[in-house]
Design a protein around this motif. Structure first.
Motif, short mmCIF file in Angstrom:
data_model
loop_
_atom_site.label_atom_id
_atom_site.label_comp_id
_atom_site.label_asym_id
_atom_site.label_seq_id
_atom_site.Cartn_x
_atom_site.Cartn_y
_atom_site.Cartn_z
N SER A 1 6.68 10.09 10.13
CA SER A 1 5.99 8.80 10.17
C SER A 1 5.30 8.56 11.51
N TYR A 2 4.27 7.76 11.45
CA TYR A 2 3.50 7.44 12.64
C TYR A 2 4.40 6.76 13.67
N SER A 3 5.16 5.77 13.20
CA SER A 3 5.98 4.99 14.14
C SER A 3 7.04 5.84 14.83
N ASP A 4 7.61 6.81 14.12
CA ASP A 4 8.63 7.65 14.74
C ASP A 4 8.06 8.66 15.73
N ILE B 1 12.05 6.57 1.39
CA ILE B 1 13.08 6.17 2.36
C ILE B 1 12.52 5.24 3.44
N ASP B 2 11.25 4.84 3.29
CA ASP B 2 10.63 3.95 4.29
C ASP B 2 11.26 2.56 4.17
N GLU B 3 11.53 1.97 5.34
CA GLU B 3 12.16 0.63 5.33
C GLU B 3 11.27 -0.44 4.71
N LYS B 4 9.97 -0.16 4.57
CA LYS B 4 9.10 -1.13 3.90
C LYS B 4 9.30 -1.07 2.39
N VAL B 5 9.81 0.06 1.92
CA VAL B 5 9.98 0.26 0.48
C VAL B 5 11.44 0.02 0.04
N GLY C 1 0.81 -1.22 0.00
CA GLY C 1 0.00 0.00 0.00
C GLY C 1 0.84 1.26 0.00
N HIS C 2 2.15 1.11 -0.18
CA HIS C 2 3.04 2.28 -0.25
C HIS C 2 3.54 2.44 -1.70
N ASP C 3 2.60 2.47 -2.64
CA ASP C 3 2.98 2.56 -4.05
C ASP C 3 2.90 4.01 -4.54
N ILE D 1 -10.02 3.79 1.23
CA ILE D 1 -8.65 3.47 0.81
C ILE D 1 -7.84 2.95 2.00
N GLY D 2 -8.09 3.48 3.17
CA GLY D 2 -7.37 3.03 4.36
C GLY D 2 -7.67 1.57 4.67
N ILE D 3 -8.95 1.20 4.51
CA ILE D 3 -9.35 -0.20 4.75
C ILE D 3 -8.62 -1.10 3.75
N ALA D 4 -8.66 -0.69 2.47
CA ALA D 4 -8.00 -1.49 1.43
C ALA D 4 -6.51 -1.64 1.72
N ARG D 5 -5.87 -0.54 2.08
CA ARG D 5 -4.42 -0.59 2.34
C ARG D 5 -4.09 -1.46 3.55
N ALA D 6 -4.91 -1.38 4.58
CA ALA D 6 -4.63 -2.18 5.77
C ALA D 6 -4.66 -3.68 5.45
N ASP E 1 6.67 -1.88 20.17
CA ASP E 1 5.32 -2.47 20.27
C ASP E 1 4.67 -2.42 18.90
N TYR E 2 4.78 -1.25 18.26
CA TYR E 2 4.10 -1.04 16.99
C TYR E 2 4.66 -1.93 15.90
N ARG E 3 5.96 -2.01 15.82
CA ARG E 3 6.58 -2.74 14.72
C ARG E 3 6.62 -4.24 14.90
N THR F 1 -3.41 -8.65 14.22
CA THR F 1 -4.24 -9.03 13.07
C THR F 1 -4.65 -7.71 12.42
N THR F 2 -5.15 -7.78 11.21
CA THR F 2 -5.50 -6.52 10.55
C THR F 2 -6.68 -5.85 11.23
N ILE F 3 -7.65 -6.64 11.68
CA ILE F 3 -8.78 -6.02 12.41
C ILE F 3 -8.26 -5.35 13.68
N ASN F 4 -7.33 -5.99 14.41
CA ASN F 4 -6.79 -5.35 15.62
C ASN F 4 -6.05 -4.06 15.28
N HIS F 5 -5.43 -4.01 14.11
CA HIS F 5 -4.69 -2.80 13.72
C HIS F 5 -5.61 -1.57 13.68
N PHE F 6 -6.88 -1.80 13.37
CA PHE F 6 -7.83 -0.67 13.37
C PHE F 6 -7.89 -0.05 14.77
N ALA G 1 -2.08 14.44 5.38
CA ALA G 1 -2.50 13.77 4.15
C ALA G 1 -2.11 12.30 4.18
N ASP G 2 -0.93 12.00 4.69
CA ASP G 2 -0.48 10.60 4.77
C ASP G 2 -1.38 9.82 5.73
N ARG G 3 -1.75 10.45 6.84
CA ARG G 3 -2.62 9.77 7.81
C ARG G 3 -4.02 9.59 7.23
P1 ADP Z 1 4.31 5.06 9.13
O1 ADP Z 1 5.05 4.82 7.83
O2 ADP Z 1 3.66 6.42 9.20
O3 ADP Z 1 5.11 4.70 10.35
P2 ADP Z 1 3.08 2.61 8.58
O4 ADP Z 1 3.96 2.48 7.38
O5 ADP Z 1 3.31 1.68 9.71
O6 ADP Z 1 3.09 4.10 9.11
O7 ADP Z 1 1.64 2.48 8.13
C1 ADP Z 1 1.22 2.82 6.85
C2 ADP Z 1 -0.01 2.03 6.54
O8 ADP Z 1 0.34 0.64 6.44
C3 ADP Z 1 -1.02 2.01 7.69
O9 ADP Z 1 -1.76 3.13 7.78
C4 ADP Z 1 -1.79 0.76 7.40
O10 ADP Z 1 -2.69 0.95 6.34
C5 ADP Z 1 -0.68 -0.14 7.01
N1 ADP Z 1 -0.21 -0.90 8.17
C6 ADP Z 1 0.89 -0.70 8.95
N2 ADP Z 1 0.98 -1.66 9.91
C7 ADP Z 1 -0.08 -2.49 9.71
C8 ADP Z 1 -0.56 -3.68 10.35
N3 ADP Z 1 0.08 -4.24 11.38
N4 ADP Z 1 -1.68 -4.23 9.87
C9 ADP Z 1 -2.35 -3.70 8.82
N5 ADP Z 1 -1.95 -2.60 8.18
C10 ADP Z 1 -0.84 -2.00 8.61
#
Ligand code: ADP
Ligand code: NI
Length: 220
Positions: free
Chosen positions: A103-106, A63-67, A20-22, A133-138, A164-166, A171-176, A124-126
């Motif tokens: 970033s949220y995590s930082d 520069i995100d570590e997920k990317v 979801g970071h495209d 779109i947030g549901i789809a990305r999660a 804790d966050y990372r 589960t994805t529902i818990n992430h909400f 805007a990122d939040r």
């Molecule tokens: P940031 O880059 O601001 O620290 P994240 O990259 O962790 O934030 O989150 C970006 C998006 O990735 C979230 O808003 C959510 O859609 C998705 N995401 C991150 N962690 C999870 C998770 N554990 N489960 C589901 N979706 C997640």
């Protein structure tokens, strides 16, 4: 100040990302952040401010570590791109500051003070983590991470630290409940707050429907 090189760099490095970071995420953030900036900071708005908003939006997840597997090197590449842009040093420094601290995590353990431009990009990122779109990305993120949709045996965790966050098993529902529903109260701008509240209502409706269909307990 054409942004062409910055957009190409963003497109190249975020071409396809299944979490979801495209590049479309970068485009949505840029569009929304500009709208917030022109709306909320009308009296302070400048051309260079608008440029900073757009550039930081396009670059924020490169520069995100997920990317990227090599954040340090990617940041070096971003510095090079910015050094070729015809902008003054403070604007260049602000873009670098925004993308490294928004970033949220930082911001779980520290609260970084961003410029007005940074506040718009962060909102805007939040917002892109909320609503339809947030549901789809999660769920896209969750699937990619090998996380379950929901599991009645895994309870919602109170997130207090970056670790804790990372690193906790969720589960994805818990992430909400752990993050997404909390975003609305952390928005910086008037427009951000208003739109976050609208999108959060839509997510709560989704969660009620989900609860009804699956019997999973609503945690709110
Ligand atoms: P940031 O880059 O601001 O620290 P994240 O990259 O962790 O934030 O989150 C970006 C998006 O990735 C979230 O808003 C959510 O859609 C998705 N995401 C991150 N962690 C999870 C998770 N554990 N489960 C589901 N979706 C997640
Ligand atoms: Ni992002």
């Amino acid at each position: 100040m054409s942004l062409d090189d910055i957009k190409s760099f963003s497109k190249e490095n975020m071409a396809f990302d299944p979490t979801g970071h495209d590049f479309l995420h970068a485009q949505r953030v840029a569009k929304l952040a500009q709208k917030i900036y022109t709306e909320d900071f009308k009296k302070d708005e400048t051309d260079i401010g608008l440029y900073v908003v757009k550039a930081a939006s396009y670059l924020h997840d490169t520069i995100d570590e997920k990317v990227t597997a090599d954040k340090k090197n990617r940041l070096r590449e971003v510095r090079i791109i910015l050094s070729h842009e015809n902008i003054a040093t403070p604007a260049r420094e602000d873009i670098l500051d925004i993308i490294q601290h928004m970033s949220y995590s930082d911001n779980i353990e520290h609260h970084y003070q961003l410029s007005n431009e940074g506040k718009c990009v962060q909102d805007a990122d939040r917002l892109d983590a909320l609503g339809a779109i947030g549901i789809a990305r999660a769920f896209a993120y969750g699937g990619h991470a090998g996380q379950e949709i929901y599991d009645p045996k895994i309870s919602v965790k109170e997130i207090k630290t970056h670790d804790d966050y990372r690193h906790h098993k969720s589960t994805t529902i818990n992430h909400f409940y752990e993050k997404l529903l909390k975003l609305a109260s952390s928005m910086n701008t008037r427009m951000g707050k208003q739109e976050a509240s609208r999108r959060t209502k839509y997510m709560r409706d989704f969660l009620s429907e989900f609860q009804m269909e699956t019997g999973v307990k609503d945690e709110t």
